[in-house]
Design a protein around this motif. Structure first.
Motif, PDB file in Angstrom:
ATOM      1  N   VAL A   1       0.834  -1.202   0.000  1.00  0.00           N
ATOM      2  CA  VAL A   1       0.000   0.000   0.000  1.00  0.00           C
ATOM      3  C   VAL A   1       0.865   1.247   0.000  1.00  0.00           C
ATOM      4  O   VAL A   1       0.592   2.220  -0.724  1.00  0.00           O
ATOM      5  CB  VAL A   1      -0.943  -0.008   1.218  1.00  0.00           C
ATOM      6  N   ALA A   2       1.928   1.238   0.818  1.00  0.00           N
ATOM      7  CA  ALA A   2       2.791   2.414   0.918  1.00  0.00           C
ATOM      8  C   ALA A   2       3.482   2.720  -0.410  1.00  0.00           C
ATOM      9  O   ALA A   2       3.608   3.892  -0.807  1.00  0.00           O
ATOM     10  CB  ALA A   2       3.828   2.195   2.015  1.00  0.00           C
ATOM     11  N   VAL A   3       3.923   1.681  -1.106  1.00  0.00           N
ATOM     12  CA  VAL A   3       4.559   1.901  -2.413  1.00  0.00           C
ATOM     13  C   VAL A   3       3.557   2.511  -3.389  1.00  0.00           C
ATOM     14  O   VAL A   3       3.868   3.463  -4.120  1.00  0.00           O
ATOM     15  CB  VAL A   3       5.120   0.571  -2.953  1.00  0.00           C
ATOM     16  N   SER A   4       2.328   1.982  -3.402  1.00  0.00           N
ATOM     17  CA  SER A   4       1.301   2.533  -4.295  1.00  0.00           C
ATOM     18  C   SER A   4       0.999   3.992  -3.951  1.00  0.00           C
ATOM     19  O   SER A   4       0.834   4.835  -4.840  1.00  0.00           O
ATOM     20  CB  SER A   4       0.027   1.696  -4.205  1.00  0.00           C
ATOM     21  N   LEU A   5       0.916   4.297  -2.649  1.00  0.00           N
ATOM     22  CA  LEU A   5       0.646   5.678  -2.245  1.00  0.00           C
ATOM     23  C   LEU A   5       1.790   6.606  -2.655  1.00  0.00           C
ATOM     24  O   LEU A   5       1.553   7.742  -3.085  1.00  0.00           O
ATOM     25  CB  LEU A   5       0.434   5.751  -0.731  1.00  0.00           C
ATOM     26  N   ALA A   6       3.032   6.123  -2.530  1.00  0.00           N
ATOM     27  CA  ALA A   6       4.172   6.945  -2.949  1.00  0.00           C
ATOM     28  C   ALA A   6       4.118   7.213  -4.452  1.00  0.00           C
ATOM     29  O   ALA A   6       4.433   8.319  -4.909  1.00  0.00           O
ATOM     30  CB  ALA A   6       5.469   6.233  -2.578  1.00  0.00           C
ATOM     31  N   ILE A   7       3.687   6.216  -5.219  1.00  0.00           N
ATOM     32  CA  ILE A   7       3.552   6.405  -6.668  1.00  0.00           C
ATOM     33  C   ILE A   7       2.464   7.437  -6.972  1.00  0.00           C
ATOM     34  O   ILE A   7       2.653   8.324  -7.817  1.00  0.00           O
ATOM     35  CB  ILE A   7       3.240   5.060  -7.347  1.00  0.00           C
TER      36      ILE A   7
ATOM     37  N   LEU B   1       1.401   9.869  -5.047  1.00  0.00           N
ATOM     38  CA  LEU B   1       1.884  11.199  -4.665  1.00  0.00           C
ATOM     39  C   LEU B   1       2.884  11.729  -5.691  1.00  0.00           C
ATOM     40  O   LEU B   1       2.824  12.899  -6.089  1.00  0.00           O
ATOM     41  CB  LEU B   1       2.526  11.140  -3.281  1.00  0.00           C
ATOM     42  N   GLY B   2       3.819  10.867  -6.105  1.00  0.00           N
ATOM     43  CA  GLY B   2       4.827  11.298  -7.060  1.00  0.00           C
ATOM     44  C   GLY B   2       4.226  11.735  -8.381  1.00  0.00           C
ATOM     45  O   GLY B   2       4.578  12.788  -8.935  1.00  0.00           O
ATOM     46  N   LEU B   3       3.281  10.937  -8.895  1.00  0.00           N
ATOM     47  CA  LEU B   3       2.631  11.301 -10.146  1.00  0.00           C
ATOM     48  C   LEU B   3       1.783  12.561  -9.993  1.00  0.00           C
ATOM     49  O   LEU B   3       1.780  13.441 -10.867  1.00  0.00           O
ATOM     50  CB  LEU B   3       1.762  10.139 -10.632  1.00  0.00           C
ATOM     51  N   ALA B   4       1.041  12.663  -8.884  1.00  0.00           N
ATOM     52  CA  ALA B   4       0.136  13.798  -8.697  1.00  0.00           C
ATOM     53  C   ALA B   4       0.889  15.099  -8.482  1.00  0.00           C
ATOM     54  O   ALA B   4       0.415  16.176  -8.889  1.00  0.00           O
ATOM     55  CB  ALA B   4      -0.794  13.536  -7.521  1.00  0.00           C
ATOM     56  N   ILE B   5       2.038  15.043  -7.849  1.00  0.00           N
ATOM     57  CA  ILE B   5       2.833  16.262  -7.660  1.00  0.00           C
ATOM     58  C   ILE B   5       3.244  16.845  -9.007  1.00  0.00           C
ATOM     59  O   ILE B   5       3.329  18.068  -9.189  1.00  0.00           O
ATOM     60  CB  ILE B   5       4.057  15.967  -6.775  1.00  0.00           C
TER      61      ILE B   5
ATOM     62  N   PHE C   1      -3.381  10.431   2.890  1.00  0.00           N
ATOM     63  CA  PHE C   1      -4.704   9.817   3.017  1.00  0.00           C
ATOM     64  C   PHE C   1      -5.558  10.071   1.774  1.00  0.00           C
ATOM     65  O   PHE C   1      -6.187   9.144   1.244  1.00  0.00           O
ATOM     66  CB  PHE C   1      -5.388  10.310   4.285  1.00  0.00           C
ATOM     67  N   PRO C   2      -5.626  11.313   1.242  1.00  0.00           N
ATOM     68  CA  PRO C   2      -6.358  11.506  -0.011  1.00  0.00           C
ATOM     69  C   PRO C   2      -5.849  10.647  -1.163  1.00  0.00           C
ATOM     70  O   PRO C   2      -6.631  10.269  -2.041  1.00  0.00           O
ATOM     71  CB  PRO C   2      -6.158  12.997  -0.304  1.00  0.00           C
ATOM     72  N   ALA C   3      -4.545  10.311  -1.173  1.00  0.00           N
ATOM     73  CA  ALA C   3      -4.039   9.434  -2.237  1.00  0.00           C
ATOM     74  C   ALA C   3      -4.714   8.066  -2.177  1.00  0.00           C
ATOM     75  O   ALA C   3      -5.008   7.460  -3.214  1.00  0.00           O
ATOM     76  CB  ALA C   3      -2.524   9.290  -2.106  1.00  0.00           C
ATOM     77  N   SER C   4      -4.978   7.579  -0.973  1.00  0.00           N
ATOM     78  CA  SER C   4      -5.675   6.294  -0.851  1.00  0.00           C
ATOM     79  C   SER C   4      -7.135   6.430  -1.288  1.00  0.00           C
ATOM     80  O   SER C   4      -7.715   5.486  -1.846  1.00  0.00           O
ATOM     81  CB  SER C   4      -5.591   5.785   0.593  1.00  0.00           C
TER      82      SER C   4
END
Length: 787
Positions: free
Chosen positions: A5-11, A13-17, A154-157
């Protein structure tokens, strides 16, 4: 599971930034991560013969998941604005829909400069320009850049949930986090206190009313609980069990928490304290842990000081305004930690001996602070009552005194194995010390209990379960079976109590039915319409519907800044807007001074509905479900229409009066009459007043005001000039006030409606009679007529 889950959330965030997120890109990136992992491992992804055989205990985490599925769904329909949950939901949906953290809002960018003060005047700040909606900041009105108030982990999830199952999936994200939190607490507690204590703590946590409530209610605390306890477990695996794989995992998870909430710093401090204590015993922090944390924390710093600078300004201000003694104390703690690590290299034997006394100091210090906070700390001077009674509130309303006592005993027992997981114990103690010292939240319940949810509640249940299942207070003269039964009995009694207390909220879905109503409203509005919503500066909550209309249902929406906008500027804006939009609409619930002879308003629709909202008392336990009412009218702005000079002004208050009243309460019906309660100062727009008019008559009722509330006196002003005052009696009766001839002539000559101001002595039914009505009300107004 947490790592995936953490890896997906980091992805995400990275894409959305970089404004590049989409659900398809996330799936592609996850596939690449899996393929890369397999390639690096060269297929060696199995534990092989070293793995232990599966036993019946594998059913325990399965049972935890099933309990969560039973108790945590369906999720709240809280998608409106006004508070944190709605902001989180709309931030997540916006990532899913627009693929970015900083939004480019075309409606904001299109507003001409002369009209910006109507909707988002400059606040004169350097971190943001103005508010778009409550919880969303406009960074630059020229480009329309808008960012949510809260960090986006949290919004990324929520964005991932939206990609899986639309709005239903987005709503369910918090429930999934709650289940992951139970599992993280179970595994972390099992490693420290044993499987029985871990299972008992997770079970009690799943039954607790705070968990049940927030598992259905969008919040970041559930995410913090899951990720922080997982990070603590990874840290223990890396630095106590000496497993190098988990060192960068722990650093990555701790750094990732900085994208969630600022108070995660307490968790980072807890881990740092554990590592310092490990260093005193000769164990050094792994380099891979430090590197992973520094890299992610550096990225978080750029994020917080860049797009999230408005959010970061609050903690920066907090540190700048700390009292001198608190600054000195924090500096002393940091210096002591650095000095201890340095001395551990030079005098290792002495520092190891000192480290051995640390658990004793923690137990004694925590116990003394608990006794002081429970029995001797009271409100005095600048100390707020809810801060002074924080531990009492937590204990007597939520935890129970036997469980608190058991938790202190459990802390003492686990101190003997303190160095099996020093970071976990120090984190729980640090969170408890800081939160019970200053809650730093408005003490509405369950709202206030967010502070206890991520660490303090699970920590207390871990300690209490360890004490109960050890049976330290049970006489050893009893047989082994009786002792075992008594251990389990304590857990079962606490579980039964938590189950009973949480039963009322199990079947409650906050704002159930709201989404269909919003979808119905959104269908009324076309893509090429512009909706002007009433101001936040009204007694109505209709403005909270504007946020999901814009950021979930993709309608063009602007929110008025004031309840009494500049009508000349508004008329000019409407003239401009008609060249860009098919229709310009207004939505409001009665509280905006909008009428003018410069334009017209045609009613399109009206709606009145209620949704369930749980009681939220101040400094008290919530008791029941009440109904939150939404009532609005939808109007279309039209060209100005000539007035009928022969028709007198006669307003039936409470019936089609939304555009005429300001600072009144919602519409009601009594004795067959529609009416509204006045506030301390309420206004009526008198749209038709002639020089020949000589009297204003109001049909009023004191509403059964009790003697303890004082007399119901009203004072009436027209265009700022007092017409008179009267004592209002029980029952609807006409009260007439003469209009001086010169005042009538002056008011009739004005381009805008005349202002009728009603100043009333108010009372609060909740404070006077103890009812659930917590409004400050004046008198009932049924009708206003000019003759």
């Amino acid at each position: 599971m947490i790592l995936s889950v953490a890896v997906s959330l980091a992805i995400v965030l990275g894409l959305a930034i970089f404004d590049r997120y989409s659900f398809q890109r996330l799936l592609l990136a996850d596939t690449l991560v899996i393929g890369l992992s397999a390639a690096v491992a060269r297929g060696r992804l199995r534990f092989g013969p070293a793995v232990r055989p599966v036993t019946w205990t594998a059913l325990l985490p399965v049972a935890i998941v099933l309990i969560g599925l039973w108790r945590f769904f369906p999720s709240s329909e809280y998608i409106i604005g006004g508070k944190d949950p709605g902001t989180y939901m709309n931030e997540g949906v916006q990532i899913a829909q627009r693929g970015a953290i900083v939004l480019r809002d075309p409606v904001v960018a299109s507003v001409p400069p002369f009209a910006r003060n109507l909707f988002f005047p400059s606040y004169g700040r350097t971190d943001y320009h103005s508010l778009r909606f409550m919880g969303f900041f406009i960074q630059d009105p020229e480009t329309g850049s808008v960012v949510g108030q809260f960090p986006h982990l949290f919004p990324a999830s929520i964005a991932i949930g939206y990609g899986v199952d639309g709005l239903t999936g987005a709503r369910s994200a918090v429930g999934v986090w709650a289940i992951l939190g139970l599992l993280a607490v179970y595994f972390a507690a099992t490693r420290l206190a044993g499987r029985a204590a871990g299972a008992a703590a997770a079970m009690l946590l799943s039954l607790h009313v705070i968990t049940v409530w927030f598992a259905k209610y969008p919040n970041a605390e559930m995410t913090m609980q899951a990720v922080l306890f997982a990070a603590l477990l990874a840290n223990a695996r890396a630095h106590v069990d000496d497993d190098p794989f988990f060192a960068p995992v722990a650093g990555f998870l701790l750094g990732l928490l900085l994208f969630l909430r600022f108070d995660v710093v307490l968790g980072i401090v807890g881990v740092a304290a554990g590592l310092v204590l490990e260093a005193l015993r000769g164990r050094r922090a792994r380099g891979s842990f430090i590197v992973a944390f520094v890299v992610v924390a550096a990225a978080a710093s750029i994020y917080l000081l860049g797009p999230m600078r408005a959010y970061a300004s609050a903690p920066i201000l907090f540190f700048r305004t700390l009292p001198l003694w608190e600054c000195v104390a924090l500096a002393a703690i940091v210096v002591a930690g650095v000095a201890a690590v340095a001395l551990s290299w030079r005098v290792p034997a002495a520092m190891t001996q000192i480290a051995g006394w640390v658990p004793v100091g923690i137990v004694v210090g925590t116990s003394l602070l608990a006794v002081y906070a429970l029995f001797f700390r009271h409100q005095v001077g600048k100390l707020a009552e809810h801060d002074a009674s924080a531990l009492r509130t937590f204990t007597y309303l939520y935890l129970t005194l036997p469980v608190l006592i058991a938790a202190l005993i459990g802390l003492a027992l686990l101190a003997r194995r303190f160095f099996r997981d020093p970071a976990l114990i120090s984190t729980i103690v640090i969170f408890s010390t800081f939160v019970f010292y200053k809650i730093r939240i408005v003490p509405y319940h369950f709202w206030m209990t967010r502070r206890f949810l991520p660490v303090i509640l699970p920590g207390a249940l871990i300690f209490a379960s360890a004490a109960a299942l050890t049976g330290v207070a049970i006489p050893r003269t009893l047989s082994g079976k009786i002792r075992a039964a008594l251990r389990v009995l304590f857990i079962l009694l606490v579980a039964a109590y938590y189950l009973r207390v949480s039963r009322p909220v199990i079947d409650h879905v906050e704002y159930a039915g709201l989404i269909p109503k919003l979808e119905q409203l959104a269908r009324t509005i076309r893509d090429d319409d512009l909706v002007v919503a009433e101001s936040r500066d009204t007694n109505s909550d209709i403005h909270v519907l504007a946020l999901p209309l814009a950021y979930i249902y993709a309608r063009n929406v602007l929110v008025l800044y004031q309840a009494r906008p500049d009508k000349a500027a508004l008329a000019s804006f409407l003239e401009w807007a008609r060249t860009r939009y098919r229709r310009v609409l207004f939505i409001g619930g009665g509280g905006t001074d909008l009428l003018s002879h410069r334009y017209g308003l045609r009613p399109i629709a009206s709606e009145r509905f209620q949704v369930p909202e749980y009681d939220a008392p101040l400094n008290a336990f919530p008791r029941f479900v009440r109904q939150k009412e939404f009532e609005y009218g939808l109007y279309e702005f039209t060209a100005a229409e000539p007035l009928d000079q022969d028709a007198p002004f006669d307003l039936d208050v409470g019936l089609g009066d939304d555009l005429y009243v300001v600072r009144f309460h919602a519409k009601e019906v009594s004795e067959g009459r529609t009416f509204r309660w006045t506030g301390a100062t309420s206004y009526v727009s008198v749209t038709h007043l002639l020089p020949s008019n000589h009297e204003i008559t109001l049909w009023l009722n004191d509403g059964g005001r009790p003697p303890a509330a004082g007399p119901a006196r009203i004072t009436v002003f027209l265009q700022g000039q007092m017409l008179g005052s009267a004592l209002i009696e029980r029952g609807f009766r006409p009260y007439a006030f003469a209009i001086p001839g010169d005042l009538a002539a002056r008011a009739a000559a004005s381009d805008d409606p005349a202002e009728l101001r009603l100043v009333t002595s108010t009372w609060n039914p909740h404070q006077v009679l103890g009812t659930s009505d917590d409004r400050n009300v004046g008198v009932m107004v049924d009708r206003v007529a000019v003759r």
